[in-house]
Design an enzyme around this catalytic site. Structure first.
Site, mmCIF file in Angstrom:
data_model
loop_
_atom_site.group_PDB
_atom_site.id
_atom_site.type_symbol
_atom_site.label_atom_id
_atom_site.label_comp_id
_atom_site.label_asym_id
_atom_site.label_seq_id
_atom_site.Cartn_x
_atom_site.Cartn_y
_atom_site.Cartn_z
ATOM 1 N N CYS A 16 0.573 -1.380 0.052
ATOM 2 C CA CYS A 16 -0.047 0.002 -0.122
ATOM 3 C C CYS A 16 1.468 1.453 -0.493
ATOM 4 C CB CYS A 16 -1.076 -0.447 1.157
ATOM 5 S SG CYS A 16 0.233 0.237 2.988
ATOM 6 N N CYS A 19 3.468 1.821 2.398
ATOM 7 C CA CYS A 19 4.501 0.941 2.511
ATOM 8 C C CYS A 19 5.342 1.903 2.375
ATOM 9 C CB CYS A 19 4.335 -0.239 1.746
ATOM 10 S SG CYS A 19 3.331 -1.771 3.079
ATOM 11 N N CYS A 84 47.591 -16.939 -10.394
ATOM 12 C CA CYS A 84 46.846 -17.368 -8.751
ATOM 13 C C CYS A 84 46.459 -16.741 -7.804
ATOM 14 C CB CYS A 84 48.646 -16.798 -8.452
ATOM 15 S SG CYS A 84 49.005 -14.272 -8.318
ATOM 16 N N CYS A 87 45.356 -12.812 -7.993
ATOM 17 C CA CYS A 87 44.579 -12.429 -9.788
ATOM 18 C C CYS A 87 42.864 -12.469 -8.921
ATOM 19 C CB CYS A 87 45.279 -13.419 -10.721
ATOM 20 S SG CYS A 87 47.192 -13.596 -11.785
ATOM 21 N N ASP A 500 13.737 -32.165 15.172
ATOM 22 C CA ASP A 500 12.458 -32.441 15.639
ATOM 23 C C ASP A 500 11.723 -34.073 15.509
ATOM 24 O OD1 ASP A 500 9.668 -31.301 14.716
ATOM 25 O OD2 ASP A 500 10.057 -32.741 12.866
ATOM 26 N N ASP A 699 12.193 -31.628 9.312
ATOM 27 C CA ASP A 699 11.494 -32.017 7.402
ATOM 28 C C ASP A 699 10.439 -30.888 7.124
ATOM 29 O OD1 ASP A 699 9.762 -33.143 9.501
ATOM 30 O OD2 ASP A 699 9.286 -34.705 7.822
ATOM 31 N N ASP A 703 9.185 -26.166 10.907
ATOM 32 C CA ASP A 703 10.038 -25.815 11.019
ATOM 33 C C ASP A 703 11.517 -24.918 10.574
ATOM 34 O OD1 ASP A 703 9.950 -28.338 12.920
ATOM 35 O OD2 ASP A 703 10.193 -29.492 10.711
#
Length: 804
Positions: A16, A19, A84, A87, A500, A699, A703
């Site tokens: 909006c 914001c 090297c 660089c 978990d 999983d 989580d």
């Protein structure tokens, strides 16, 4: 007033005008900002600012602190011309200084750069132009991995040709050098090889044709105000070559065959350095072996049904929704869903489990797995870069291209290394010419050349990235995907692992075990209502209740309204009756008298079952219970973690009794139960405040906040995409033993990096003084320099042989 600049930012999250106003005010408060405007419709901001007082990073940080985001892009570039660590460090610093670049890392071993930038501020073409100005080449990295492999093979072929040509011309010079030593007086040296003009003729092509790359590299580096390995090689070999030319001209009219020349020094140095680069190129090719192995898992073709005709098409031509036939013994070409047939699928490439998994209609299958014994008809769901295997390859590539924090010291040193070495070489020459061996120009020059040549920052630059490449690649073969070098480094510091419960410690597939309904006469009707309500929920426990009731032949009516209450249960209206199904807290919130069910509930929980209370129209109606068994490997995995000295904590939304019963079965002593989804992240923070390095393993979608909060987030690969996106490590197998394996691989890789860094630092710390004191001939210094880089790469490749 400094130089005023304008920049445009693409902003996400604005909903909006408020914001936009908030962001605009925030940007104007930043020191150095002259003007700032935010356009809600275009989702853009235009900022005029003083570049001497502020930067793009300040704008990005401010916008993020206000709760919004800045759209960024990430591109991977192929870089050419690096020789090297100096660089790669210079390129990285140069790109990171560009306005709009949030992060850039340059990998010497992979010869690539990963750049994260704001596309509204600059383009990838601007980055490529910047790299060109720094004296190197850049282009967008090809997604065709075979093309990249061909380029590596071409590089090896080119270096091989250069080495053979250089060796043929250098051997006569080496033969001539032997002739100058008194202890070799019995070795025949053709008189022709002692002629200074013949030696010049042999050395010149090596110096200026084979050695051209060093002159070009040195020029580009010096033009941009830096110095790299090319500068050292060009200085050292040029000093030897041009001093020999001077002696050759000065010897005209005298016995030139007796003059000690240094053509062999420059030629043999270049030959040895080219040999080192050849070994290095071959070893780098081996370090990406994991990617090749993963790519080779893919099927080459697929049998698809189009317009009623079976066609064999290349894998690249398979599209989403294509109907695919997979015969017994064939590889599944892409990710899909079985629509006809059943079979056992070998998923060992994905999970590491050798036992095939039975699959039937409705089950998902993954590309590159093997159909063992049945004919299958699939509908393609993910193809190309979206398949599980393609995503795994992408994660491994990104990890190999990332930079671990341990590399920072090497980067800082390599940035100033070459100028310091040049200074030491000059001091060495002066000390020998004026003090140690007064007036002996040749001797002083020889010592200076040895210092220049032996001091090469290549080993420093290769020490970390080659180990990251080999370590992360080997881990991927075990089903452990590290998303970046920083995660690979952090994992070995973990002191606490939070697990978990559901789907992590347990199988995540609970089954309905108990139905205890108060009104026996109307039990079937009540079960119909319970099933209808739970059918709307995505929670694994709800799904197990629905499946269990369906198996009893119970059909469910339509639901009038439904509300999932995270951490508590569900509320639904079915057939004009209001149902509550869930925890004690849910019942207490709605003032339900559950006293008669509490004792039974506690008994079930003590057995490790999850019991859910049921109320209908504000009256207690009974309870149902489900049980989720722990995975076969959970107890073994917990024991391994404890043996490593790691604290193990289980966290769950379940009640205390059920949680402790499951924890006891798994051998876990510490339990945090009855935790809401947002509480998991708070639990992680609480442990971190105690000074612990925390890994969160989960999983599920709930989580994700905890995975993102933890020092290391580990997602079980059998879980949700959201969890894997939030995690730093994906454990594809779904086996908790992978946690200890990940820590083991992290420790092995970090130990390997430290060995490499120690060798690289020790080599230069000891080599430079030894060369300065005159104990190393220049050609021996060149051999040592070549060996240092090769030895670091070979040591890193030992990680590819690690066994769990």
């Amino acid at each position: 007033m400094g130089s005023l600049k304008e920049t445009s930012l693409q902003i996400t999250g604005m909903t909006c005008a408020a914001c936009a106003n908030r962001i605009e005010k925030g940007l104007k408060k930043i020191e150095g900002v002259e003007e700032a405007s935010v356009n809600l419709a275009l989702e853009k901001s235009l900022i005029k600012y003083d570049a001497d007082k502020t930067s793009f990073e300040a704008f990005e940080s401010k916008i993020e602190s206000l709760g919004f985001g800045v759209v960024l892009e990430k591109k991977e570039l192929s870089i050419t011309g690096m020789t090297c660590a100096a660089c790669s460090t210079r390129i990285e610093k140069g790109i990171n200084k560009m306005d709009g670049v949030t992060n850039a890392t340059v990998n010497l071993a992979l010869e690539s750069a990963t750049v994260e930038y704001n596309p509204a501020v600059l383009s990838v073409a601007d980055v490529i132009t910047k790299v060109d100005k720094l004296g190197y080449g850049a282009k967008i990295k090809s997604e065709n991995r075979e093309e990249a492999s061909d380029q590596r093979a071409k590089e090896v072929e080119t270096q091989t040709g250069k080495f053979i040509f250089s060796l043929i011309l250098s051997l006569p010079l080496l033969w001539a050098m032997v002739g100058h030593f008194t202890f070799t007086q019995f070795i025949y040296v053709p008189d022709l090889f002692m002629n200074p003009w013949v030696q010049m003729a042999l050395a010149t092509p090596v110096q200026f044709y084979i050695g051209k790359q060093f002159y070009v590299g040195a020029y580009k580096a010096l033009r941009n105000g830096s110095a790299n390995m090319d500068v050292l090689v060009a200085l050292g070999t040029s000093a030897a070559y041009f001093y020999s030319v001077y002696l050759s001209i000065a010897s005209i009219g005298s016995n030139a065959h007796m003059v000690e020349l240094y053509y062999e020094t420059s030629a043999i140095l270049i030959t040895l350095i080219i040999l080192g680069k050849l070994f290095e190129a071959r070893a780098k090719g081996r370090s990406s072996e994991a990617i090749k192995k993963l790519m080779n898992l893919q099927a080459k073709n697929a049998t698809v049904l189009r317009d009623g005709v079976e066609l064999s098409v290349p894998l690249e031509e398979v599209q989403v929704a294509d109907i695919i036939y997979v015969k017994p013994g064939e590889k599944v070409p892409v990710d899909g869903v079985i629509i006809e047939g059943k079979s056992a699928i070998d998923e060992s490439m994905l999970t590491g489990e050798s036992v095939p998994v039975d699959k039937a209609i409705g089950d998902a299958v993954i590309g590159a797995t093997i159909n063992k014994n049945g004919f299958l008809k699939l509908k393609a769901t993910k193809v190309g870069r979206d398949t599980a295997l393609a995503q795994i390859i992408k994660v491994v590539e990104e990890a190999q291209g990332s930079k671990a924090p341990i590399q920072r010291l090497a980067d800082q040193i390599s940035g100033i290394f070459v100028p310091i070495v040049v200074g030491i070489a000059i001091v060495t020459f002066l000390v020998w010419f004026f003090v140690a061996s007064p007036g002996d120009f040749a001797s002083a020059l020889e010592k200076m050349i040895a210092v220049l040549v032996i001091a090469c920052p290549c080993a420093l630059g290769l020490a970390t990235p080659t180990s990251i490449m080999a370590g992360s690649g080997r881990a991927a073969e075990f089903g452990i995907l590290f998303k970046g070098g920083e995660h690979l480094e952090m994992t070995h510091r973990i002191t606490t692992v939070i697990l978990d419960k559901t789907g992590t410690v347990t199988n995540g597939k609970p089954v309905l075990t108990d139905i205890l309904i108060k009104d026996k006469e109307n039990e079937t009707e009540l079960l119909r209502l319970i099933g209808a309500a739970e059918k709307q929920s995505e929670h694994p426990l709800a799904q197990s209740i629905v499946l269990g009731l369906k198996e009893k032949g119970i059909e469910f009516p339509e639901v009038m309204s439904f509300e999932a209450i995270p951490g508590y249960g569900v509320k639904a209206t079915v057939n004009d009756r209001v149902l509550l199904i869930g925890t004690r807290k849910l019942m207490f919130q709605h003032h339900i008298d559950i006293e008669e069910g509490l004792l039974v509930m506690e008994g079930l929980e003590n057995e490790g079952k999850t019991a859910m209370l049921v109320a209908v129209d504000s009256e207690y109606a009974g309870l149902v219970a489900v049980a989720d068994t722990i995975k076969e490997t959970s107890r073994e995995a917990v024991t391994r973690l404890k043996e490593l000295g790691i604290e193990v904590v289980m966290i769950t939304g379940d009640n205390q009794r059920t949680a402790h019963a499951i924890a006891k079965q798994a051998g876990i002593d510490e339990v945090v139960a009855e935790v809401l989804p947002e509480g998991k992240a708070e639990a992680v923070l609480a442990l971190q405040k105690q000074g612990k390095k925390v890994a969160m393993v989960g999983d599920g979608i709930n989580d994700a906040p905890a995975l993102a909060t933890a020092d290391i987030g580990m997602a079980i690969g059998t879980g949700t995409d959201v969890a894997m996106e939030a995690a730093d490590i994906t454990l594809i197998r779904g086996d908790l033993n992978s946690i200890a394996d990940a820590i083991f691989m992290s420790k092995k890789t970090i130990r390997n990096i430290r060995q490499n860094l120690f060798w690289a630092f020790a080599y230069n710390t000891l080599g430079i003084p030894v060369a300065a004191l005159g104990f190393l001939a220049p050609w021996l210094a060149g051999a040592a320099m070549a060996f240092s880089s090769v030895s670091v790469v070979l040591n890193a490749l030992r990680l590819q042989k690690v066994k769990l």
